[in-house]
Enzyme design. Structure first.
Site, PDB file in Angstrom:
ATOM      1  N   HIS A 102       0.876  -1.180   0.000  1.00  0.00           N
ATOM      2  CA  HIS A 102       0.000   0.000   0.000  1.00  0.00           C
ATOM      3  C   HIS A 102       0.912   1.229   0.000  1.00  0.00           C
ATOM      4  CE1 HIS A 102      -2.971  -2.924   1.892  1.00  0.00           C
ATOM      5  NE2 HIS A 102      -3.364  -2.691   0.651  1.00  0.00           N
ATOM      6  N   GLU A 119       1.717   3.724   3.043  1.00  0.00           N
ATOM      7  CA  GLU A 119       2.113   3.185   4.352  1.00  0.00           C
ATOM      8  C   GLU A 119       3.635   3.269   4.443  1.00  0.00           C
ATOM      9  OE1 GLU A 119       0.170  -0.627   4.608  1.00  0.00           O
ATOM     10  OE2 GLU A 119      -1.811   0.288   4.338  1.00  0.00           O
ATOM     11  N   HIS A 130       3.116  -3.322   6.990  1.00  0.00           N
ATOM     12  CA  HIS A 130       2.048  -2.344   6.711  1.00  0.00           C
ATOM     13  C   HIS A 130       1.868  -1.388   7.884  1.00  0.00           C
ATOM     14  CE1 HIS A 130      -0.087  -4.445   3.270  1.00  0.00           C
ATOM     15  NE2 HIS A 130       0.790  -5.342   3.647  1.00  0.00           N
ATOM     16  N   GLU A 164       1.186  -5.193  11.088  1.00  0.00           N
ATOM     17  CA  GLU A 164       0.578  -3.860  11.195  1.00  0.00           C
ATOM     18  C   GLU A 164       1.329  -3.107  12.282  1.00  0.00           C
ATOM     19  OE1 GLU A 164      -1.573  -2.525   9.309  1.00  0.00           O
ATOM     20  OE2 GLU A 164      -2.340  -4.257   8.191  1.00  0.00           O
TER      21      GLU A 164
HETATM   22  O1  LIG Z   1      -6.256  -0.111   8.033  1.00  0.00           O
HETATM   23  C1  LIG Z   1      -6.848  -0.825   7.249  1.00  0.00           C
HETATM   24  O2  LIG Z   1      -8.092  -0.829   7.143  1.00  0.00           O
HETATM   25  C2  LIG Z   1      -6.070  -1.766   6.353  1.00  0.00           C
HETATM   26  C3  LIG Z   1      -4.635  -1.949   6.757  1.00  0.00           C
HETATM   27  C4  LIG Z   1      -4.039  -2.975   5.831  1.00  0.00           C
HETATM   28  O3  LIG Z   1      -3.590  -2.620   4.780  1.00  0.00           O
HETATM   29  N1  LIG Z   1      -4.125  -4.236   6.236  1.00  0.00           N
HETATM   30  C5  LIG Z   1      -3.787  -5.324   5.380  1.00  0.00           C
HETATM   31  C6  LIG Z   1      -3.984  -6.627   6.104  1.00  0.00           C
HETATM   32  C7  LIG Z   1      -3.592  -7.789   5.229  1.00  0.00           C
HETATM   33  C8  LIG Z   1      -3.989  -9.132   5.815  1.00  0.00           C
HETATM   34  O4  LIG Z   1      -5.200  -9.357   6.004  1.00  0.00           O
HETATM   35  O5  LIG Z   1      -3.101  -9.971   6.029  1.00  0.00           O
HETATM   36  C9  LIG Z   1      -4.720  -5.270   4.186  1.00  0.00           C
HETATM   37  O6  LIG Z   1      -5.897  -4.909   4.383  1.00  0.00           O
HETATM   38  O7  LIG Z   1      -4.285  -5.586   3.088  1.00  0.00           O
HETATM   39 ZN   LIG Z   2      -1.496  -2.005   4.185  1.00  0.00          ZN
END
Ligand SMILES: O=C(O)CCC(=O)N[C@@H](CCC(=O)O)C(=O)O
Ligand SMILES: [Zn+2]
Length: 330
Positions: free
Chosen positions: A59, A62, A151, A215
């Site tokens: 992303h 980030e 992330h 995260e």
């Molecule tokens: O803050 C958010 O809503 C999204 C943060 C983010 O990019 N999280 C990843 C998690 C990936 C996973 O589920 O392993 C995403 O949503 O891609």
């Molecule tokens: Zn992300």
């Protein structure tokens, strides 16, 4: 510093290095494989047999994790950090990074495990390229494979730094890997229980790596990440890269969660009854009406101790608009 140490600078400028392979004074080989992709190979005599993939910028907005990888690449290119592991650094979505956006047309982190074949456009092509780069890097037999996809989140979080651990049929989540995360300052892990379509799900389920999405705080622009403390993670990664990890990592204090339900947005009528200021891991009351969608679909909280993560009503139809999680044990 070797010019290839400027992986981030080159990538943000959309430039290719003239020399694609360079050696540090201690014999570490740096190889520019593609835009935002740098492979680091230790000299044979120092190689400890581990393969480590570090990705960030999947992303583009980030930036704290991108800055972390930049620091590690700089130290390697200056000869200050001497790798014993092979390392592949990947900056996931260069065009989104240049624009400071999460993505341009499609979220790359929903395009893995074959999904890119159904789509078109630059982000589908990049997801395919990232899969190819990861598969080629992890192609050597008999070497432990480890992937951290770094992330930061859109919202604040009651648990600042946490991991998502993918799922694959017949595999158990590793206590040793969880302990390693704990040593890096990770406070909680969400144990997935079904196949995913993210980058870490791909390397975990299809390449046999131990893989995690990490995260690490709230997403902010480049240069504004003072509030994101990555010291413990950075120390752990330097230990893995140099093969000089501290012994005795423990699980103590690590909170574990399981997915109770994923909230999928089905239509433009989707309504999420949570304020934008609500943090990740906020507890939701039993009986709370969390979301509504077309055809009378209603998500009412029925789970005891349920918490919400990644609530986002602005995702495209068909995608995850939040995850309800509950405490669990190994
Ligand atoms: O803050 C958010 O809503 C999204 C943060 C983010 O990019 N999280 C990843 C998690 C990936 C996973 O589920 O392993 C995403 O949503 O891609
Ligand atoms: Zn992300």
């Amino acid at each position: 510093m070797l010019a290839l140490g400027k992986l981030l600078e080159l990538t943000l400028a959309g430039r290719e290095p003239t020399e694609k392979i360079q050696l540090t004074a201690d014999g570490t080989r740096l190889h520019w494989l593609a835009e935002g992709a740098l492979e680091v190979t230790p000299p044979v005599a120092r190689d400890n047999g581990r393969d480590l993939l570090l990705s960030a910028g999947i992303h583009g907005n980030e930036t704290a994790p991108i800055e972390l990888l930049d620091r590690l690449v700089h130290r390697i290119a200056r000869g200050e950090l001497k790798p014993a592991s092979r390392v592949l650094f990947l900056l996931g979505n260069p065009e989104a990074m240049r624009r400071g956006e999460r993505y341009l047309e499609q979220d790359i982190n929903r395009l893995f495990c074959g999904r890119h074949e159904e789509g078109s456009g630059n982000e589908a092509l990049r997801a395919s390229e990232l899969e190819r780069l990861a598969a080629a890097f992890f192609a050597r037999e008999g070497r432990p494979r480890l992937h951290y996809d770094l992330h930061t989140a859109i919202r604040g979080s009651k648990i600042e730094q946490f991991a998502l651990y993918p799922w694959a049929s017949g595999r158990e989540h590793s206590r040793d890997e969880l302990a390693r995360l704990r040593s890096a300052g990770i406070d909680a892990v969400l144990l997935q229980s079904k196949p995913g379509i993210t980058f870490s799900a791909y390397t975990y389920s299809q390449l046999g790596a131990e893989a995690f999405t990490l995260e690490l705080g709230k997403a902010r622009p480049f240069g504004q990440n003072q509030a994101v403390n990555l010291d413990r993670l950075e120390a752990m990664l330097q230990g893995v890269i140099s093969g000089q990890e501290a012994d005795g990592a423990q699980l103590d204090g690590l909170q574990l969660f399981a997915v109770s339900r994923e909230v999928i947005k089905h239509s433009d009528h989707f309504r999420l009854h949570l304020d934008d200021a609500v943090d990740n891991f906020t507890e939701l009351d039993h009986g709370f009406l969390l979301a509504e969608d077309i055809g009378g679909t209603r998500w009412i909280v029925e789970e005891q101790g349920a918490r919400i993560i990644f609530p986002n009503p602005r995702v495209k139809n068909g995608l995850r608009a939040g995850i309800l999680v509950i405490p669990t044990e190994l």
